[in-house]
Write an enzyme that holds these catalytic residues in place. Sequence first.
Site, short mmCIF file in Angstrom:
data_model
loop_
_atom_site.label_atom_id
_atom_site.label_comp_id
_atom_site.label_asym_id
_atom_site.label_seq_id
_atom_site.Cartn_x
_atom_site.Cartn_y
_atom_site.Cartn_z
N TYR A 11 -64.89 -13.53 69.84
CA TYR A 11 -65.10 -13.71 68.40
C TYR A 11 -65.49 -15.15 68.07
O TYR A 11 -66.15 -15.40 67.07
CB TYR A 11 -63.83 -13.34 67.64
CG TYR A 11 -63.60 -11.84 67.59
CD1 TYR A 11 -64.12 -11.08 66.54
CD2 TYR A 11 -62.87 -11.19 68.58
CE1 TYR A 11 -63.92 -9.71 66.49
CE2 TYR A 11 -62.66 -9.83 68.54
CZ TYR A 11 -63.19 -9.09 67.49
OH TYR A 11 -63.00 -7.73 67.45
N VAL A 12 -65.04 -16.11 68.90
CA VAL A 12 -65.39 -17.51 68.64
C VAL A 12 -66.65 -17.89 69.41
O VAL A 12 -67.64 -18.37 68.83
CB VAL A 12 -64.21 -18.44 69.03
CG1 VAL A 12 -64.63 -19.90 68.96
CG2 VAL A 12 -63.03 -18.20 68.10
N VAL A 86 -62.19 -19.19 76.02
CA VAL A 86 -61.50 -18.02 76.56
C VAL A 86 -60.24 -17.77 75.75
O VAL A 86 -59.81 -18.62 74.97
CB VAL A 86 -61.14 -18.21 78.05
CG1 VAL A 86 -62.39 -18.45 78.88
CG2 VAL A 86 -60.14 -19.35 78.25
N THR A 88 -56.38 -17.34 74.67
CA THR A 88 -55.09 -17.95 75.02
C THR A 88 -54.01 -17.19 74.25
O THR A 88 -53.51 -17.65 73.23
CB THR A 88 -55.04 -19.43 74.58
OG1 THR A 88 -55.49 -19.51 73.23
CG2 THR A 88 -55.90 -20.30 75.45
N PRO A 89 -53.69 -15.97 74.72
CA PRO A 89 -52.69 -15.17 73.98
C PRO A 89 -51.30 -15.79 74.08
O PRO A 89 -51.09 -16.73 74.84
CB PRO A 89 -52.73 -13.82 74.72
CG PRO A 89 -53.37 -14.08 76.03
CD PRO A 89 -54.17 -15.33 75.93
N LYS A 217 -55.88 -28.32 64.23
CA LYS A 217 -56.22 -26.90 64.21
C LYS A 217 -54.96 -26.05 64.01
O LYS A 217 -54.93 -25.13 63.18
CB LYS A 217 -56.91 -26.54 65.52
CG LYS A 217 -57.07 -25.09 65.80
CD LYS A 217 -58.05 -24.41 64.89
CE LYS A 217 -58.03 -22.93 65.12
NZ LYS A 217 -59.18 -22.21 64.75
N ASN A 221 -54.08 -23.84 60.42
CA ASN A 221 -53.74 -22.42 60.39
C ASN A 221 -52.32 -22.20 59.88
O ASN A 221 -52.06 -21.27 59.11
CB ASN A 221 -53.92 -21.80 61.78
CG ASN A 221 -55.36 -21.41 62.03
OD1 ASN A 221 -56.16 -21.34 61.09
ND2 ASN A 221 -55.71 -21.15 63.26
N CYS A 273 -55.12 -15.54 65.04
CA CYS A 273 -54.76 -16.97 65.01
C CYS A 273 -53.41 -17.29 64.37
O CYS A 273 -52.62 -18.03 64.95
CB CYS A 273 -55.83 -17.75 64.26
SG CYS A 273 -57.35 -17.82 65.18
N PHE A 335 -57.46 -6.31 60.28
CA PHE A 335 -56.52 -7.27 59.68
C PHE A 335 -57.06 -7.86 58.38
O PHE A 335 -56.30 -8.44 57.61
CB PHE A 335 -56.13 -8.36 60.68
CG PHE A 335 -57.14 -9.46 60.86
CD1 PHE A 335 -58.21 -9.31 61.71
CD2 PHE A 335 -57.00 -10.66 60.18
CE1 PHE A 335 -59.14 -10.33 61.89
CE2 PHE A 335 -57.92 -11.70 60.34
CZ PHE A 335 -58.99 -11.52 61.20
#
Length: 456
Positions: A11-12, A86, A88-89, A217, A221, A273, A335
């Site tokens: 998505y990014v 990539v 980063t869950p 960042k 958020n 996020c 969402f």
Amino acid sequence: MSNILCIGAGYVGGPTMAIIAKNCPEHRITVVDINQERIDRWNSNDLPIYEPGLLEVVQQARGRNLFFHTDVAQATTDADIIFVSVNTPTKMFGEGAGKAADLQFWEKTARDILDNCRKPNVIVVEKSTLPVRTAEAMARILESGKSSTKFSVVSNPEFLAEGTAIEDLTTPDRVLIGGGQNETGRKAAETVAELYAHWVPRERILLTNVWSSELSKLVANAMLAQRISSVNSISALCERTEADIAEVSKAIGMDTRIGSKFLEASIGFGGSCFRKDILHLSYLCEYYGLPEVADYWASVVHINEWQTDRFFQSILHQLFNTLAGKAIALLGFAFKQDTGDTRDSPAIPLCEKLLGEHAKVRVHDPKALENARIDLKDMQGDVRFVEDVYEALDGAHAIALVTQWAEYRELDFERIYNKMVKPAFIFDGRNHLEHEKLFEIGFNVFPLGKPPLKHV
Ligand code: UDX
Ligand code: ADP
């Protein structure tokens, strides 16, 4: 001309590189991913993510100076600038489980870069949201090998929101670039700034040190999410009094010190996020010996979970404390509107709770059914994914509006009412529908943070 590589076509990575390719035609942009199916879709007109306006931008640049493939090693060989995007869950095991970032994909990428880079000077740009000081860890990995390449690590967090990614990337409020404070670091940050300067006014490109950039960042958020949790907490108080959350939000938002955005009450924020970044922030505070600060930020997530539960409790309570065998139709699963993304969508815990009560769940969403199926695949119970919205609502006892898709405001609610079980209920988790009109049709309407409109 530079060879720009982006590792991670999500998505990014996908939208950001498409916009860079569009605005920097002299550079060659390659986007790689280990997921072959994703790459195949980036090379087709059925893109792997739904984002308004994205296909047009991709079509303009693809094959000209924008390329998608899966050969990470080969693409790394001649890259001058590498964006790392990539996932980063949140880590789900071991130390920091449920809070810290899972950095395994990120570290693998760092090692892939080290093994394959051949250019003498390479700039590595951190695009994924990462815990503070990971740029430093990246630099240490890159300096640890025998590579003759000189690496500079730059932090350039992405602030795009899904659904408006193209607009956000085209006219960003700011572009943040954090670089090392020595000569090489400053040069690397400037090289990345020059890319953005192709279309972003210079005064909107902010240069900081690496750690300020990484932390900004997380904090941006966390503060956006905090506003939503604040409003959501007040929506509960409005429901106990005669105040109306929309009126309160408007009144406080007109104070220029507060501002009007991100004050809409909802069933709870979702997305990849907010929750993840607040948990990172909270974990970071704990790690640095600041438990009070950690608890303060963690409470933003607690209120969010509570708000989703409150919405569910209201459905259960209003439907006479039993949902067994009753059909509950979800309008929306994503969402937010204008995306097919369902990561951390409040629809997921809501469905789990409804199925736990043995309700029959009918899910509709114009773009997110594919992801909804994956999210609910391990849940026990009667759940159906329905492409035709009227079919989803046929025979339902209640409607739960989860996502504020514009098309839901245009539905023929007379027709829907006639096909529902009576008394018919609507729970509007976004205050998106015309409540008075629905009430006149015959619905019992339960908005958020406003008095309900009830016939029974
Ligand atoms: C967010 C940040 O906005 C973006 O800057 C960052 O790069 C990534 O995280 P995103 O998650 O894509 O973007 O969408 P956003 O518009 O921020 O919405 C997040 C969630 O908050 C959604 O579930 C949305 O519906 C909800 N929300 C937003 C509210 O409940 N009320 C509001 O007033 C605004
Ligand atoms: P985001 O929302 O941050 O863009 P996504 O999950 O949409 O996150 O995208 C991250 C992408 O990174 C995924 O498509 C995933 O397959 C890819 N990825 C993860 N690890 C690697 C790796 N080592 N090399 C290349 N791509 C990777």
